[in-house]
Design a protein around this motif. Sequence first.
Motif, short mmCIF file in Angstrom:
data_model
loop_
_atom_site.label_atom_id
_atom_site.label_comp_id
_atom_site.label_asym_id
_atom_site.label_seq_id
_atom_site.Cartn_x
_atom_site.Cartn_y
_atom_site.Cartn_z
N THR A 177 1.24 -1.12 0.13
CA THR A 177 -0.21 -0.08 0.05
C THR A 177 0.63 1.04 -0.21
O THR A 177 0.29 1.80 -0.87
N GLY A 198 -8.86 -2.51 5.63
CA GLY A 198 -9.02 -0.64 5.60
C GLY A 198 -8.07 0.06 5.05
O GLY A 198 -9.15 0.72 4.09
N ALA A 210 -7.51 -0.06 1.49
CA ALA A 210 -8.98 0.21 1.00
C ALA A 210 -9.03 2.48 1.10
O ALA A 210 -10.71 3.10 0.35
N GLY A 211 -8.17 2.73 1.44
CA GLY A 211 -8.60 3.73 1.79
C GLY A 211 -8.62 5.40 0.22
O GLY A 211 -8.50 4.86 -0.49
N GLU A 214 -15.24 0.23 -0.86
CA GLU A 214 -14.59 -0.80 0.31
C GLU A 214 -14.15 -0.33 1.31
O GLU A 214 -14.57 -1.58 2.04
N ARG A 215 -13.66 1.11 1.60
CA ARG A 215 -13.73 1.30 3.20
C ARG A 215 -15.03 1.14 3.86
O ARG A 215 -14.53 0.95 5.15
N LYS A 216 -15.42 1.74 3.21
CA LYS A 216 -17.10 1.43 4.00
C LYS A 216 -17.25 0.34 5.48
O LYS A 216 -17.93 -0.18 6.30
N VAL A 274 -14.50 -0.63 7.59
CA VAL A 274 -15.46 -0.19 9.01
C VAL A 274 -16.32 0.21 9.83
O VAL A 274 -16.25 -0.24 10.91
N LYS A 324 -2.06 6.73 8.58
CA LYS A 324 -3.32 6.47 8.31
C LYS A 324 -3.97 5.54 8.86
O LYS A 324 -5.59 4.84 8.70
N LEU A 382 -8.06 6.23 9.86
CA LEU A 382 -9.23 4.65 10.07
C LEU A 382 -9.99 4.52 10.80
O LEU A 382 -10.70 4.60 11.06
N GLU A 422 -12.33 7.24 11.96
CA GLU A 422 -13.55 6.88 10.74
C GLU A 422 -14.48 5.97 11.95
O GLU A 422 -15.32 5.75 11.52
#
Length: 303
Positions: free
Chosen positions: A187, A234, A237-238, A242-244, A247, A282, A286, A289
């Motif tokens: 990443t 997560g 997926a920033g 798909e991040r949600k 989360v 990072k 996350l 969030e």
Amino acid sequence: MLRMHMNGLKRMVDIRGGLNAIRETNPMVANSVFWIFVAAMYEIPYPAFDRNLPAFVPHEHNLHLPRSPEPLHFHSHFSDIDPSPLVSAAPQSKDLSIDFTALGLAHPIASVLTSIQHVSHLVPTNEAYPTAATSSVVLTRMCTLLSHLLSLTPPDPKSSFADSGAVRPPYLLSECTRLALLLHVFTPWRGLPPDGTLSMNLLLYQLITALKEFLSRADFENNVLVLWIFAAGGVAAGGMPERKWFVGHLVEMNEDLGINDWETWKGYLRSIVWHDNLCGPKYKTLWEEVEKKRQEFDENTTG
């Protein structure tokens, strides 16, 4: 056109005797070849260059760290280096080691995980990481470990093997860990030429698919390793929808594990794989969030 060029490159590597034969004479060329194949994975599967890891002796390159008083559960491919203890750094825990077997991780994956954790402890200190030559050695070894992970065939869900008399734990945890380790390292390399973003997205979707299957199993259980896998996914997926998904699951996991603050969460993640400079900002974003989503859930529940 891409497939034709990559097949030609693969043939040249084979003529040279494999990627590790190139590493022995010109490591930087081998690293470049490795990354070219990674960047092309969205179109062509990564060749199994490194099903078996070559021997590596770090002390020849002045790679040393203080010895941990706690024995490691798994052999590290930096076998004569003891990093800071692989501890459960959560404040409420006094345990100085994690039993990956008890968590359900297969030994080959656990060994690579341990090795990547070793590297994360080597890099930050000048004393342990003193010269350009050492930098080249560490980079080459990291590329080798990642090539090994990419070369492993996903395990057969119907198979089992004995390890110290125990039947093999659920295969999906090992596969999810393999994919999360690749994403954890790749990443920060997003956008570097040649850009491997498409290949990283492919790995991310493979991880989501494996996690969905894992979550549906009757034997699924939250633990610190599963928490780390979801956190690594997560972060990878920033900026993506798909991040949600990650989360939402992390909110539930934090509640199950009794995690209520950033330092405790970071402590659990540090006990698996962590690098302060690369992970801190990072993962903190996350966490914020996840906390915001938790507060929304609480408000909807009480309201």
